[in-house]
Design an enzyme around this catalytic site. Structure first.
Site, PDB file in Angstrom:
ATOM      1  N   GLN C 238       0.830  -1.194   0.000  1.00 22.63           N
ATOM      2  CA  GLN C 238       0.000   0.000   0.000  1.00 22.63           C
ATOM      3  C   GLN C 238       0.868   1.248   0.000  1.00 22.63           C
ATOM      4  O   GLN C 238       0.391   2.343  -0.321  1.00 22.63           O
ATOM      5  CB  GLN C 238      -0.933   0.005   1.220  1.00 22.63           C
ATOM      6  CG  GLN C 238      -1.975  -1.105   1.170  1.00 22.63           C
ATOM      7  CD  GLN C 238      -2.877  -1.163   2.398  1.00 22.63           C
ATOM      8  OE1 GLN C 238      -3.006  -2.181   3.040  1.00 22.63           O
ATOM      9  NE2 GLN C 238      -3.526  -0.061   2.717  1.00 22.63           N
ATOM     10  N   ARG C 385      -8.889  -0.621   8.159  1.00 26.39           N
ATOM     11  CA  ARG C 385      -9.669   0.604   7.988  1.00 26.39           C
ATOM     12  C   ARG C 385      -9.816   1.337   9.321  1.00 26.39           C
ATOM     13  O   ARG C 385     -10.889   1.871   9.613  1.00 26.39           O
ATOM     14  CB  ARG C 385     -11.066   0.234   7.446  1.00 26.39           C
ATOM     15  CG  ARG C 385     -11.221   0.519   5.967  1.00 26.39           C
ATOM     16  CD  ARG C 385     -12.407  -0.220   5.399  1.00 26.39           C
ATOM     17  NE  ARG C 385     -13.064   0.538   4.354  1.00 26.39           N
ATOM     18  CZ  ARG C 385     -13.744   0.000   3.355  1.00 26.39           C
ATOM     19  NH1 ARG C 385     -13.847  -1.318   3.276  1.00 26.39           N
ATOM     20  NH2 ARG C 385     -14.336   0.757   2.466  1.00 26.39           N
ATOM     21  N   CYS C 386      -8.744   1.344  10.120  1.00 32.31           N
ATOM     22  CA  CYS C 386      -8.885   1.869  11.469  1.00 32.31           C
ATOM     23  C   CYS C 386      -8.565   3.347  11.572  1.00 32.31           C
ATOM     24  O   CYS C 386      -8.835   3.953  12.600  1.00 32.31           O
ATOM     25  CB  CYS C 386      -8.009   1.099  12.445  1.00 32.31           C
ATOM     26  SG  CYS C 386      -6.237   1.412  12.275  1.00 32.31           S
ATOM     27  N   GLU C 761     -12.543   4.924   5.283  1.00 33.03           N
ATOM     28  CA  GLU C 761     -12.629   4.163   6.532  1.00 33.03           C
ATOM     29  C   GLU C 761     -13.826   4.507   7.382  1.00 33.03           C
ATOM     30  O   GLU C 761     -14.173   3.755   8.312  1.00 33.03           O
ATOM     31  CB  GLU C 761     -11.349   4.362   7.333  1.00 33.03           C
ATOM     32  CG  GLU C 761     -10.169   3.767   6.584  1.00 33.03           C
ATOM     33  CD  GLU C 761      -8.860   4.162   7.197  1.00 33.03           C
ATOM     34  OE1 GLU C 761      -8.016   3.272   7.384  1.00 33.03           O
ATOM     35  OE2 GLU C 761      -8.680   5.348   7.483  1.00 33.03           O
TER      36      GLU C 761
END
Lengths: 164, 287, 807
Positions: C238, C385-386, C761
Site C-alpha cells: 500500500q 480501515r482503522c 474508513e
C-alpha cells in the site's frame, strides 16, 4: 505425470501434470490463464470459480485430471471473439459491482451460470446464487444490481433500479 | 495448501472401482464430489496414496421414483437432487435439506453419497437418511450388502462400511402422501456446518400426529435418531406439553462438541429449538 | 449555411466527467475481463518459489532446526534460517512502530505460526513438500496470552532481546512485557471533574482482535540482478515508496538501485502497509540464488501472522451533570500488541490517533492513557480501515455515551445532541489536542432521524417490549445509533512521519502536445478507484476530459514519492497535491493564453475547458490549443512544456463524520439477529465520485457488520490461534449481508484545496458502534448495560439466558 487434455475458453489444450495438480494451478501456471484467483485454501471464497461442463465449480477443489476431456470457461472466455463484452461484464462496470477486482472473475463466471439456471432471479435468489463467492470490497449490493441489470438486458426488459 | 502426491484412477463402473479398492493398499480412498476429501488433502489432514475417482461410473448416477420407493445413485450431486421434480414430489425434505448444504458451487459437485457415507458428524444427509429410514446399498469386490442408515453410523468417520465397500445407491421408502416434513438448520452463515439441525417427517390423522421420525445433525459424534422425542409427539395434537417433552428428549441425547459455534450447552439447547420449529412446521404442512 | 450551435458550458462540463459525477471506472475494463495484473499473475524467467515452515508453539526455545530432509527434495534450491540471515544482518528487521521483529526465529519463537525457515524451490508444490519435512526441536516456555497478566511480577519474559532496556521507542518501560505508555490531556482537571461529577459511568469496553482479510493475501516477487546490482520488488504494498526506503536502510543496496512496483492489489485495508518476513526472505533468497523468488502466503498464514487489528481493552469513564451535559472523559487503554510492536502508525503515535476518543462531543476536559504490552500472539495492531486506532476509540465513546444515556434515563440521540460540538465552535479545539476542521453535527443527525423516522421506531420498540413481556413475541428490537467523528489525512509534517519521512503526498501531471495527460501520484489504490477519481479532479481543475487523462500509481521509479494509501489519506493529501499541481499547470496555461490572445492575464476568465476574454467570449483558447502552444510557441522567457509536480504537506488532518442508524431484531431463543434497516449518512466534504463513495460505504459497513456480529481471532491459554481460516473467520456472504442505505451532507474542509475530507474508513469506524449499540439497545429494557462484542448467536443467547429469558 499424467497427460491431461481439455477445452478451455474454446481452445483445445493439453499438458503433463501431476495427479495432485489442482485445476486452478493448471489454469494459472500451465496455461497462464490468470483471471480466476486464489483467495483461500479451504474452498470457501469462490475467487477460483470457473464454469466446468456447464457447472459453476471451485477450481481449487478439483484436480486437473478430474477435468480430463472437459469444457472449461473462465472470465477470459466470456467476451465474444470480436471483443464485444458479455452483458455481465458491461453490467458490473455499469453498476460499480467491483472495487479491487479480485473476486470479480469468479463472481462474473458464477453469475453467468446463475442466469442460465434462473434467467429472472429475485434479489433473494441472486444473493443465494452468489453465496459461494465472497467479496471484501463491495458489500455485494452493487453486485446484485449488476446481475439484475444483466438479467434485464438478456431478457429484453427495462432495468428498474429498486427503490431505496 | 498443497496436497501430497497420489496415484489417480478413474474406473468406468462401480464393479471396477470396488475391485480397485480391494486390490490397492489400505491408503486408497474413493473420490466422489471431492468437497470433503480434497480440502482435507490440501491441509494434509488426509494423505491417501491412491484416489479412485468415481466420477466416471455412470452406474452410480440416476434417480428413480417408482412404486413407493426412491432410489438415488450415490454419485448424484446435490444440485441434481435439488433439480429433480420427481424427488421433490415424493419427498420434498430432500430438496429442502440439499439446499441448506454448503453453497451453489459445492452443490454442483458434492454428492449425496459422499455426504452420506463420509461419516462426518457435520454432514446433513446422514440424519435425514436415518429419519427417512433409508437403506444404503454397499458394493464390494464380492457383491452387494444393504445396511440401514439407522445402523450405519458408529462414530466420527466410523461407519458400518467395511474396507473395500463403496456406497452405490441410497434406497428411501417414499413417505406417505400427505406427509409433512421440515429441516431446520441453525448455522452461522451460508456454507457453515450446522450449529444444530433437526429433520422431521411426520403424518397426521384426525388432527393428531400419527407417525413421526426425528433426526439430529452435528450434535454428537454421529447423526442421531431421536426416537423418544418422536414417540412423545405421536398421538398428540402437537400441543405445548408434547412439544416440551419432545424437546427435553432431544436435549437428553445430545453430546455436541464445543467449538466456535458455541458451547455444548448452547448447541444442545439449539437442537431442541430446531426440533420444536421443525415439528411445528411439518405438522402444519401435513394433511 | 448555418454554423452548428457550440456546446454550452454545462454540456462541456458534462463531457469532462469531472468532480461530482458518477464516472464509470477505468479499472473495470481490465478487471471484468480477467486482465488485472496482481502479483501472483506475474511470472519471471527462472522464477523460484518460497514457502515457510512455521512454529507449532506459541512460546518456546528452539533447540535445533533440521533442514536436511528438506534440502534433499529434488527441486529445492536453498533453505534459509535465522543463521543465514544473520550473515546479512537481516535476522531481525525494524518495525514501523520503533520496535524490532524477528524475520526468522532466532533462538526462540514468540507466537504460533511464527516463521522459522524459508524453503526456496523450483515450484510451489515442491516448496510445500519440503517445508513439511523441516524438523524443529522445541523446548516449550510458559505462554502469556492474557494482557492483564502481562505486567505481573511473575509474568513470563517474552522479549529476551530487550532485556535490561528500560526505555523503548516511546519512552520508559515499566516491565519486561511493557512496550510504552502514552498519555494526553489534563489529568488533574479531569480527575477533579470526576470528583465532583453528579453522575459518572465506568465500563471496560473491549474491541476484540480481528483481521482485515483482503481477498488477495500478501505476496511478493523479488528479483536481484547480480550483474547490475539492481533489486526489483513486485509486491502487495500500500506504500511502495516506504518499502523501497526501508529496504535501502536495512540492506546494503542503495535506494536508486531498488525498484519497487505495486501492481494491482486485491484489497489492502491496512493489511499491506508494513513489511513482513516473507518479503525480506524473498529478497534475501533472490540475492543468494540470483533468481527471482516469489512468495505467496496462504489464507491461514495471512489470518494468523500478518497485521491483526484492534485488541484494545478500553476502560472508559464519563462524568456528567444529571441534566445530561458531559463534564469529563477519562479513558485507560490496555493495548495487546502481540509478540512485536509492528503497528503501522506514524512514528510519534504509538497508540495511533486514539486521542480522537472525545468523538463528536464537547468534553471540556479529558485524559487518555494507553499502555501497550507484549503477549504470545501475532504482532501488529493497526490495520483494517482503522484510521490509526480511530475504529477502536470511536467504538469506545459511542458505547460509553449510550451507557451514560441509559444511566441518565435519556434517549441516546437526545443525549448526543445535547453534547455535540456545535457548528459555530468549528474549528474546534478538543480537550485532547486536535483541531477539528469543520462539521455540522446537528444538521446531519436531524437529517438521519428524519429519514428513518426515529420517533416512530422508538414507539414501535416500546410496543414490542410490552408484547415481549406479555409473551406474544420472542423477538427483541434494537435501535443502534452511532455518530462518529473521524480523523484522517495523515498528516502535517510537524507531527506525522513514517520512520522519519514526513507524511506529505505528491502528484506529477504532464500534458502532452495533443492535449492528453499522463499523471502519477504517490498514493496506491487497492480498489479505491484512483485511476478514475484522480482524473476527475484534474479534469475539473484544468478542463481536459477525464477520459484523456491516464493515471499511474505504484511504480516507485516513475511515481513521485508518496507515503501510500491507508488511513483514508489519499483524498486529503494526494488529492490536494493533485489539485495544487493542476493549478500550477492552469496558471501557466493562463499565461500562454494571455500571450496568444494578446491580453493581460487578468482579463481572462476560465470557462470549463478554456480561457476566454472577459466580456468577449468569442475570444478563447481551449486547453487543447494551449497544450499544443506550450510545445510550440510560449511567451518569451517561459520554458516550454506543460507539467507540474506538487508535494503537499497538509496543514491539518481532516474530520469526516457521520450518523449511522441500525434497526435490528434479535431472536432470544437462538441468539440470531436480522438487520431490518441500516442507514448510513456520511459527510466527507466535497464528493469527487458519489458512486465510488457509495461503494466504499457498502464495503466498509459490511466489514463492520462482520466485526460486530461474529468475526474474531482468538487464542486459547496455550496460545493456539483459533478462527484463522474462513471456516470460522466470519466473512458474510451476500445472504447475510444487510442492505445498505446511504445518504450524505456536505461540510467542506476549509483547509483542503477542493474541500474534500476522505471517506474510505468512515463506514468501518461508524458501523461497528451502530451494530453493537443496536444489540445492546435491544436488551436495555431488561436491565442490561453493556454487552461485549462480537455479538454472535451463541454469545447473544448467553445474554438472554443470564437475563432469565429462557425460563
Amino acid at each position: 505425470m499424467t497427460k491431461v487434455s481439455m477445452v478451455v475458453n474454446g481452445n483445445a489444450v493439453s499438458a503433463d501434470v501431476e495427479s495432485r495438480t489442482l485445476l486452478i494451478h493448471y489454469l494459472r501456471e500451465h496455461l497462464n490463464i490468470t483471471g480466476p484467483h486464489i483467495g483461500c485454501e479451504t474452498s470457501h471464497c469462490g475467487a477460483c470459480t470457473v464454469d466446468l461442463d456447464g457447472k459453476s465449480v471451485k477450481s481449487c477443489t478439483v484436480f486437473a485430471v478430474q477435468a480430463q476431456g472437459s469444457d472449461v470457461l473462465t472470465i477470459e472466455g466470456m467476451a465474444a471473439p470480436d471483443g464485444k463484452l458479455h452483458v455481465l461484464q458491461e453490467a458490473f462496470r455499469e453498476m460499480h459491482g467491483l472495487q479491487c477486482g479480485y473476486c470479480t472473475p469468479g463472481m462474473i463466471t458464477r453469475a453467468y451460470r446463475l442466469l442460465k439456471e434462473n434467467p429472472s432471479p429475485t434479489e433473494a435468489e441472486i444473493r443465494m446464487g452468489i453465496s459461494g463467492n465472497l467479496c471484501r470490497c463491495t458489500g455485494y449490493q452493487n453486485i446484485v444490481k449488476a446481475i439484475q441489470y444483466a438479467a434485464s438486458k438478456i431478457n429484453g426488459v427495462e432495468y428498474k433500479e429498486a427503490a431505496e | 495448501m498443497i496436497p501430497g502426491s497420489f496415484e489417480y484412477h478413474r474406473p468406468s463402473n462401480v464393479g471396477e472401482a470396488a475391485a480397485l479398492l480391494a486390490s490397492l493398499d489400505s491408503d486408497a480412498r474413493v473420490l466422489a464430489g471431492g468437497h470433503s476429501l480434497i480440502p482435507m488433502m490440501r491441509l494434509r489432514m488426509a494423505q491417501p496414496s491412491h484416489l479412485i475417482d468415481l466420477g466416471g461410473c455412470a452406474d452410480l448416477k440416476g434417480i428413480q421414483v417408482e412404486g413407493g420407493e426412491i432410489v438415488i445413485g450415490a454419485m448424484t450431486t446435490q444440485h441434481d437432487v435439488i433439480a429433480s421434480d420427481a424427488l421433490f414430489a415424493a419427498a420434498p425434505i430432500l430438496r429442502e435439506t440439499a439446499m441448506l448444504i454448503a453453497d451453489p458451487q459445492v452443490r454442483y459437485l458434492g454428492t449425496i453419497g459422499g455426504n452420506a457415507a463420509n461419516g462426518d458428524p457435520g454432514n446433513d444427509m446422514p440424519a435425514l437418511m436415518m429419519t427417512l429410514d433409508a437403506t444404503y446399498v454397499l458394493r464390494s469386490g464380492t457383491g452387494e450388502r444393504r445396511v440401514k442408515a439407522r445402523e450405519f453410523y458408529h462414530g466420527a468417520y466410523d461407519t458400518a462400511a467395511a474396507p473395500g465397500e463403496i456406497l452405490a445407491a441410497i434406497r428411501v421408502p417414499a413417505p406417505p402422501a400427505g406427509h409433512g416434513s421440515a429441516y431446520e438448520k441453525l448455522k452461522r452463515k451460508v456454507g457453515d456446518y450446522a450449529t444444530a439441525a433437526a429433520a422431521v417427517v411426520l403424518t397426521k390423522a384426525n388432527g393428531r400426529v400419527a407417525t413421526c421420525a426425528i433426526g439430529l445433525t452435528n450434535v454428537s459424534d454421529k447423526p442421531l435418531l431421536a426416537e423418544a422425542a418422536a414417540a412423545a409427539v405421536i398421538g398428540s395434537a402437537l400441543d405445548k406439553a408434547a412439544l416440551d417433552t419432545a424437546v427435553a428428549a432431544v436435549e437428553a441425547i445430545c453430546e455436541p462438541a464445543e467449538d466456535q459455534r458455541g458451547s455444548a450447552e448452547y448447541r444442545t439447547k439449539m437442537a431442541g429449538v430446531m426440533t420444536r420449529r421443525a415439528l411445528t412446521r411439518a405438522f402444519v404442512l401435513a394433511k | 449555411m448555418n454554423a452548428p450551435v457550440p456546446p454550452s458550458s454545462a454540456e462541456r462540463a458534462e463531457k469532462l466527467q469531472g468532480m461530482g459525477c458518477k464516472r464509470k471506472r477505468v479499472e473495470d475494463v481490465r478487471f471484468t475481463q480477467g486482465r488485472g495484473n496482481y502479483v501472483d499473475d506475474i511470472k519471471l524467467p527462472g522464477m523460484l518459489h518460497g514457502d515457510f515452515h512455521r512454529s507449532s508453539h506459541a512460546h518456546a526455545r528452539i533447540k535445533s532446526i533440521d533442514t536436511s530432509k528438506a534440502k534433499a527434495v529434488p527441486g529445492v534450491v536453498a533453505v534459509l534460517t535465522a543463521e543465514e540471515l544473520k550473515g546479512v544482518n537481516l535476522a531481525w528487521m525494524p518495525t514501523l512502530a520503533g520496535d524490532v521483529q524477528m524475520v526468522l526465529a532466532d533462538g526462540k519463537v514468540l507466537f504460533q505460526n511464527q516463521e522459522i525457515a524459508f524453503v526456496i524451490a523450483t515450484d510451489r508444490y515442491i516448496a510445500a513438500d519440503a517445508a513439511d519435512l523441516i524438523e524443529v526441536e522445541y523446548e516449550p516456555l510458559p505462554v502469556l496470552v492474557d494482557p492483564f497478566k502481562a505486567m505481573e511480577a511473575d509474568a513470563p519474559v517474552l522479549r529476551e532481546d530487550l532485556a535490561g532496556k528500560t526505555t523503548g521507542a516511546h519512552g520508559p518501560r515499566k516491565h519486561h512485557n511493557h512496550i510504552f505508555n502514552w498519555s494526553v490531556g489534563d489529568k488533574d482537571l479531569t480527575d477533579a471533574a470526576f470528583v465532583k461529577a453528579e453522575v459518572s459511568t465506568k465500563d471496560l469496553i473491549y474491541y476484540h482482535r480481528v483481521h482485515p482479510c483482503p481477498l488477495e493475501t500478501c505476496q511478493t516477487i523479488c528479483s536481484f540482478d547480480k550483474i547490475t546490482g539492481d533489486l526489483t520488488i513486485y509486491g502487495t504494498f500500500q506504500a511502495p515508496h516506504v518499502i523501497r526506503t526501508v529496504v535501502a536502510l536495512i540492506s546494503s543496496i542503495p535506494e536508486h538501485k531498488i525498484h519497487v512496483i505495486s501492481p494491482d492489489i486485491g484489497g489492502g485495508f491496512g493489511n499491506k502497509v508494513g513489511a513482513y518476513p516473507g518479503y525480506i526472505c524473498a529478497a534475501v533468497a533472490s540475492i543468494v540464488t540470483g533468481k527471482p523468488v516469489k512468495w505467496v502466503e496462504d489464507r491461514m498464514e495471512n489470518l494468523s501472522t500478518t497485521s491483526f487489528a484492534r485488541d484494545y481493552h478500553m476502560t472508559a469513564e464519563i462524568a456528567a451533570t444529571k441534566e445530561g451535559r458531559v463534564t469529563g472523559l477519562r479513558v485507560h487503554i490496555l493495548a495487546d500488541h502481540g509478540a512485536f510492536d509492528a503497528c503501522a502508525d506514524p512514528s510519534k503515535w504509538p497508540a495511533g490517533f486514539s486521542n480522537i476518543v472525545t468523538g463528536s462531543y464537547d468534553f471540556p476536559v479529558a485524559h487518555l492513557s494507553v499502555d501497550g504490552v507484549y503477549t504470545n500472539k501475532a504482532p501488529g495492531g493497526v490495520a483494517y480501515r482503522c484510521s490509526f486506532r480511530v475504529t477502536e476509540v470511536a467504538y469506545c465513546i459511542e458505547r460509553a455515551m449510550d451507557i451514560m444515556a441509559q444511566k441518565l434515563g435519556m434517549d441516546p440521540v437526545d443525549f448526543r445532541m445535547k453534547n455535540f460540538i456545535k457548528r459555530e465552535q468549528f474549528p474546534y479545539q478538543s480537550a485532547l489536542g486536535w483541531e477539528y476542521d469543520s462539521g455540522d453535527y446537528h444538521m446531519a443527525m436531524e437529517k438521519a432521524l428524519g429519514v428513518v423516522d426515529y420517533k416512530k421506531l422508538r414507539e414501535e420498540q416500546k410496543a414490542k417490549q410490552e408484547a415481549f413481556r406479555r409473551g406474544e413475541t420472542r423477538d427483541l428490537m434494537g435501535i443502534g445509533v452511532s455518530f462518529f467523528t473521524e480523523i484522517v489525512g495523515a498528516g502535517p509534517s510537524k507531527n506525522c512521519d513514517i520512520l522519519g519521512i514526513a507524511m506529505f503526498d505528491s502528484a506529477e501531471i504532464r500534458i502532452h502536445p495533443t492535449g492528453r495527460v499522463l499523471a502519477r501520484m504517490g498514493s496506491k489504490s487497492q480498489g479505491q478507484g484512483h485511476e478514475t477519481t484522480w482524473a476527475q479532479i484534474i479534469a475539473t481543475e484544468i478542463g481536459i476530459p477525464a477520459d484523456d487523462i491516464h493515471i499511474e500509481e505504484g511504480n516507485t521509479d516513475t511515481a513521485p514519492y508518496g507515503l501510500g494509501t491507508y488511513g483514508s489519506r489519499s483524498t486529503p493529501v494526494a488529492g490536494a497535491a493533485i489539485a495544487m499541481a493542476a493549478r500550477k499547470i492552469k496558471a501557466k496555461a493562463q499565461m500562454i493564453a494571455a500571450f496568444m490572445l494578446e491580453v493581460h492575464e487578468g482579463d481572462l476568465e476560465f470557462d470549463v475547458d478554456r480561457f476566454r476574454v472577459k466580456g468577449n467570449p468569442e475570444a478563447f483558447k481551449t486547453m487543447s490549443q494551449l497544450a499544443w502552444a506550450a510545445y510550440n510557441r510560449v511567451p518569451p522567457g517561459m520554458e516550454p512544456g506543460l507539467e507540474a509536480v506538487s508535494y503537499y504537506d497538509p496543514p491539518n488532518m481532516t474530520y469526516p463524520f457521520g450518523a449511522y442508524i441500525c434497526v435490528m431484531d434479535i431472536d432470544v431463543d437462538t441468539g440470531t439477529h436480522k438487520v431490518r434497516r441500516f442507514y448510513a449518512l456520511d459527510d466527507c466534504g466535497t464528493r469527487i465520485n458519489p458512486m465510488i463513495i457509495e461503494g466504499q460505504v457498502h464495503g466498509g459497513c459490511t466489514e463492520g457488520y462482520a466485526i460486530a456480529m461474529g468475526q474474531e481471532i482468538i487464542y486459547d491459554e496455550m496460545g493456539n490461534v483459533k478462527g484463522a481460516s474462513l471456516m470460522d473467520f466470519f466473512l458474510p456472504t451476500a445472504v447475510e449481508t444487510p442492505h445498505w442505505e446511504t445518504d450524505y451532507t456536505v461540510t467542506p474542509s476549509p483547509h483542503h484545496p477542493i474541500g474534500a475530507k476522505g471517506v474510505g474508513e468512515s463506514p468501518n469506524v461508524g458501523s461497528v458502534p451502530a451494530f453493537s449499540n443496536a444489540v445492546n439497545d435491544a436488551f436495555k429494557f431488561l436491565g442490561s448495560t453493556h454487552i461485549t462484542m462480537p455479538h454472535d448467536a451463541y454469545r447473544t443467547w448467553q445474554v438472554a439466558a443470564k437475563l432469565g429469558l429462557h425460563a
